[in-house]
Design a protein around this motif. Structure first.
Motif, short mmCIF file in Angstrom:
data_model
loop_
_atom_site.label_atom_id
_atom_site.label_comp_id
_atom_site.label_asym_id
_atom_site.label_seq_id
_atom_site.Cartn_x
_atom_site.Cartn_y
_atom_site.Cartn_z
N THR A 72 0.83 -1.22 0.00
CA THR A 72 0.00 0.00 0.00
C THR A 72 0.86 1.26 0.00
O THR A 72 0.43 2.31 -0.48
CB THR A 72 -0.94 0.01 1.22
OG1 THR A 72 -0.15 -0.12 2.42
CG2 THR A 72 -1.93 -1.13 1.15
N SER A 115 0.47 4.26 -2.60
CA SER A 115 0.26 5.62 -2.10
C SER A 115 1.19 6.60 -2.80
O SER A 115 0.80 7.73 -3.13
CB SER A 115 0.49 5.66 -0.59
OG SER A 115 0.37 6.98 -0.10
N GLU A 126 -0.24 7.21 -6.17
CA GLU A 126 -1.37 8.14 -6.06
C GLU A 126 -0.88 9.58 -6.02
O GLU A 126 -1.44 10.47 -6.70
CB GLU A 126 -2.17 7.83 -4.79
CG GLU A 126 -3.29 8.83 -4.53
CD GLU A 126 -3.89 8.71 -3.13
OE1 GLU A 126 -4.66 9.61 -2.74
OE2 GLU A 126 -3.59 7.72 -2.43
N LEU A 168 -6.04 4.17 -5.81
CA LEU A 168 -6.90 4.22 -4.62
C LEU A 168 -7.46 2.84 -4.28
O LEU A 168 -7.50 2.44 -3.12
CB LEU A 168 -8.06 5.21 -4.87
CG LEU A 168 -7.67 6.69 -5.01
CD1 LEU A 168 -8.86 7.50 -5.50
CD2 LEU A 168 -7.17 7.23 -3.68
N TYR A 169 -7.87 2.10 -5.30
CA TYR A 169 -8.42 0.75 -5.10
C TYR A 169 -7.38 -0.17 -4.46
O TYR A 169 -7.69 -0.93 -3.54
CB TYR A 169 -8.89 0.19 -6.44
CG TYR A 169 -9.47 -1.20 -6.36
CD1 TYR A 169 -10.82 -1.40 -6.10
CD2 TYR A 169 -8.66 -2.32 -6.54
CE1 TYR A 169 -11.35 -2.68 -6.03
CE2 TYR A 169 -9.17 -3.60 -6.47
CZ TYR A 169 -10.52 -3.78 -6.22
OH TYR A 169 -11.04 -5.05 -6.14
N GLN A 225 -5.03 0.60 -2.55
CA GLN A 225 -4.82 0.98 -1.15
C GLN A 225 -6.04 0.67 -0.29
O GLN A 225 -6.09 1.00 0.88
CB GLN A 225 -4.50 2.47 -1.05
CG GLN A 225 -3.22 2.88 -1.71
CD GLN A 225 -3.02 4.38 -1.65
OE1 GLN A 225 -2.65 4.95 -0.61
NE2 GLN A 225 -3.28 5.04 -2.78
N LYS A 253 -8.90 2.02 -0.52
CA LYS A 253 -9.72 3.22 -0.33
C LYS A 253 -10.92 3.09 -1.28
O LYS A 253 -11.04 3.80 -2.28
CB LYS A 253 -8.92 4.48 -0.63
CG LYS A 253 -7.72 4.68 0.29
CD LYS A 253 -6.95 5.95 -0.08
CE LYS A 253 -5.76 6.19 0.83
NZ LYS A 253 -5.01 7.43 0.47
N GLU A 307 -14.21 3.64 -1.13
CA GLU A 307 -15.19 4.70 -1.32
C GLU A 307 -14.65 5.77 -2.29
O GLU A 307 -15.39 6.23 -3.18
CB GLU A 307 -15.55 5.33 0.02
CG GLU A 307 -16.36 4.40 0.94
CD GLU A 307 -16.80 5.11 2.20
OE1 GLU A 307 -16.51 6.33 2.33
OE2 GLU A 307 -17.42 4.46 3.06
N GLU A 308 -13.37 6.13 -2.11
CA GLU A 308 -12.79 7.13 -3.02
C GLU A 308 -12.67 6.55 -4.43
O GLU A 308 -12.92 7.26 -5.42
CB GLU A 308 -11.41 7.55 -2.50
CG GLU A 308 -11.44 8.30 -1.18
CD GLU A 308 -10.06 8.73 -0.74
OE1 GLU A 308 -9.38 9.43 -1.53
OE2 GLU A 308 -9.65 8.37 0.37
N SER A 353 -15.07 -2.17 -6.80
CA SER A 353 -15.07 -1.29 -5.62
C SER A 353 -16.33 -1.49 -4.80
O SER A 353 -16.29 -1.49 -3.56
CB SER A 353 -14.93 0.17 -6.06
OG SER A 353 -13.74 0.37 -6.79
N GLN A 390 -17.01 -3.34 -0.80
CA GLN A 390 -17.78 -2.71 0.28
C GLN A 390 -19.03 -3.53 0.63
O GLN A 390 -19.90 -3.06 1.36
CB GLN A 390 -18.20 -1.29 -0.14
CG GLN A 390 -17.02 -0.37 -0.42
CD GLN A 390 -17.46 0.97 -0.96
OE1 GLN A 390 -17.97 1.83 -0.22
NE2 GLN A 390 -17.27 1.17 -2.26
#
Length: 270
Positions: A51, A55, A58, A82-83, A85, A87, A89-90, A118, A122
């Motif tokens: 990650t 990052s 990113e 982002l995926y 990591q 993240k 929702e982002e 994504s 979730q």
């Protein structure tokens, strides 16, 4: 664990430097190229999810997008970073934006595919299934989207079956609890009845003992001699008789004394 099963479009866009571009554009592509290199190096190690490297990728993509925020390919790469990591929702927001703005069906399909991934991460299965379907509408030949769609639908079916089993199990547990409560209530009622009967038996025994004591007392009273009661007249008669007897005795005593005295006088004279 779910990320290992999902097939993902990485979508890294390797940009070639073109002669004659401005220094500013070269600087922006430098950040994109740097982000791509970091991203690809992180993907090569399949034993772990780095990650920290994603990052850094990113950060490089965001620096490139500061000058060209509407570039869909660079935004796609940012969404992937982002995926990776987690993240989600982002990443969801980024892939939704790309899918809406993209006019190319292949790129739109890729965005919907990663949007589905994504959503699934979730645990939004309905949304992920719908995203995969949209990906296939734009690109019916996309085998990765077909695979992930089937996977998501099977996962949803398993969850529904598990929920049904849990509901049935809860119903059985509720019924068992009701039966247990009913048995406990019946036992309590029986205990209360036994207590009432025991109390009645004790009260009856006490009453029987009192009756026995009373009967015994009555029999004892019957066996005792009854006091004889005399009337006032009879009492007066008895007292009068006793007084008469006393007077007769006194008279006899007096006569005896007089006779004795006379005998003494005769003896002297003689």
């Amino acid at each position: 664990m779910m990320m290992k099963k999902l097939m993902t479009h990485t979508g890294i866009i390797l940009l070639l430097l073109v002669m004659g571009i401005t220094a500013q554009a070269q600087n922006e592509r430098k950040f994109v190229r740097q982000g791509n290199e970091i991203f690809e190096q992180a993907l090569q190690d399949s034993t772990k999810l780095d990650t920290t490297a994603f990052s850094q990728a990113e950060t490089a993509y965001r620096r490139a997008l500061e000058k060209r925020p509407d570039d869909l390919k660079w935004n796609f790469n940012l969404g992937d970073a982002l995926y990776k990591q987690m993240k989600f929702e982002e990443a969801t927001s980024k892939f939704e934006e790309i899918a809406e703005k993209s006019e190319d069906k292949i790129e739109k399909s890729r965005a919907y595919h990663n949007l589905g991934n994504s959503m699934m991460m979730q645990d939004k299965l309905d949304e992920s299934i719908e995203a995969y379907k949209k990906a296939l509408r734009n690109n019916p030949e996309d085998l990765e989207s077909k695979y992930n769609l089937v996977y998501a639908m099977n996962l949803k079916k398993q969850q529904e079956q598990q929920q049904q089993q849990n509901q049935d199990q809860n119903k059985d547990q509720d019924k068992d609890q009701q039966d247990q409560n009913q048995d406990q209530q019946q036992n309590q009622d029986q205990q209360d009845q036994n207590k009432d009967q025991d109390q009645k038996d004790k009260d009856q025994q006490k009453q029987d003992q009192q009756n026995q004591d009373q009967n015994k007392q009555d029999q004892q009273q019957k066996q005792q001699p009854q006091e004889q009661k005399i009337s006032k007249e009879n009492a007066e008669r008895l007292l009068q008789a006793l007084q008469n007897d006393e007077e007769k005795i006194q008279e006899k005593v007096k006569k005896a004394q007089a006779a004795k005295a006379q005998q003494r006088q005769t003896d002297k004279d003689w």
